[in-house]
Enzyme design. Sequence first.
Site, PDB file in Angstrom:
ATOM      1  N   ALA A 123       0.929  -0.922   0.080  1.00 43.67           N
ATOM      2  CA  ALA A 123      -0.155   0.104  -0.026  1.00 43.67           C
ATOM      3  C   ALA A 123       0.937   1.296   0.053  1.00 43.67           C
ATOM      4  O   ALA A 123       2.008   1.070   0.245  1.00 43.67           O
ATOM      5  CB  ALA A 123      -0.897   0.021   1.275  1.00 43.67           C
ATOM      6  N   CYS A 124       0.456   2.401  -0.372  1.00 42.96           N
ATOM      7  CA  CYS A 124       0.893   3.591  -0.431  1.00 42.96           C
ATOM      8  C   CYS A 124       1.734   3.790   0.944  1.00 42.96           C
ATOM      9  O   CYS A 124       0.961   3.555   2.141  1.00 42.96           O
ATOM     10  CB  CYS A 124      -0.327   4.687  -0.364  1.00 42.96           C
ATOM     11  N   PRO A 125       2.789   4.320   1.116  1.00 39.23           N
ATOM     12  CA  PRO A 125       3.532   4.876  -0.053  1.00 39.23           C
ATOM     13  C   PRO A 125       4.679   3.884  -0.618  1.00 39.23           C
ATOM     14  O   PRO A 125       5.428   4.351  -1.556  1.00 39.23           O
ATOM     15  CB  PRO A 125       4.365   5.979   0.694  1.00 39.23           C
TER      16      PRO A 125
END
Lengths: 382, 75
Positions: free
Chosen positions: B13-15
């Site tokens: 997932a982000c980042p």
Amino acid sequence: MNATTGLTKMTSHELARIVFHHKELFILDVRNETEFSDWKIEGKGIEIINIPYFDLIDGVDSALDKIPENKPLLVVCAKEGSSVFVAEQIVEAGRTNVSYLEGGMKAWSEHLEPVKVGDLKDGGSLYQFVRIGKGCLSYMVLSNGEAAVVDTLRMTDVFEQFAREKNVKIAHTIDTHLHADHISGGRQLAAKEGATYWLPPKDATEVTFSYESLEDGKEIEVGKSKINIQPVYSPGHTIGSTSLIVDDQYLLTGDILFITSIGRPDLAGKAEDWVGDLRTTLYTRFKELSNDLIVLPAHFGKVTELGEGGKVAARLGDLYQDNPGLNITDEAEFRRTVTENLPPQPNAYQEIRQTNMGKINPSEEEQREMEIGPNRCAVHDQ
Amino acid sequence: MQADITVDTKGMACPMPIVKAKKALDNLEPGQIMEVVSTDKGSVNDFQAWVKQTNHELVHYVEENGVFTFYVKKQ
């Protein structure tokens, strides 16, 4: 506080209190520029800058220069992960009083903060639920163990929980019109609570479910002492739009009349047809009502409309003085104002209308995406 | 498309997709191609904004069954 990093988590509820009470906060929003320019956290005491997290992968020195040391800092991103990534680096650089927003802008967009509007004559009360991240407002009328929810937002669990806390049974859910900017939770909440769902029949010609007709002359009673909710047909934003007079004190205007603007007539593709209705509602029908009614709309456009404790409300007589949408004497100019140069339409508004008619049944994640961005239901929301 | 390096960020997932991609790109020579595979829908716009801002070139982008594949040419 996380002992190893010194980083604090801030909830949407805590952020809402900061905005409502005009407390000072510096926000570093690390989403990409497009998302930031589309919508962001606003408030009187809020100072905000945007530096995308992908500019801060090798270090946060460039950001530190822009962040004041004497203010609390909140780092926000879309969901949470990137804000933690950046905030941890800022703490490592020696800054204190640093937090990240739990659940990110996604959580902020869905957060509802209840604000008490006032007491009703028989000891009941009226609450406004401020969806501060999106500018939407719902209402709950409570009286003698019963409640009615007006313009219910999608997050029905908030209303269920509030009703349980106040020890009331939700007996009615009412939509003032078929919404185009957010997905109504009215039908779902009514089904869960065994309540009656009310909708104006003229907005319901294509719906796929049964409902109770919200029309002039009908009275909705809440609680044993009969708090009266009186429908007032007020077309113009949609052809069915119906306002509600509650307890002879409050006028719930839906999306027809806001505090600093008026409803736009174009979201069902019929701007030209509905301009006349909008004009009649605002310049004739509402003028016949008491100036002392307190107007409670279903939206606010700017965070400056949030008054004492976060409440969005104004006296009808005052709006006839101050609201630019109620002070256009020339009919042709009014027609131009409400049909030309309108703000962009709300995200996915066609699909949202279809969902509210029961024609499509998107998943929760799809519903969330449909509601992204500002509400844009008013003429003057730029 | 032939890539000089492939960065697999599936499940991340982000980042992390961009963090991994940036580290890989730093080790490439100008003109070389990096392939990034991601399942994080939320990073798609970020990825495009990042490539644009850093003046690299997004030469190709495909989505298939929730898997996003980007080809970036280093400047």
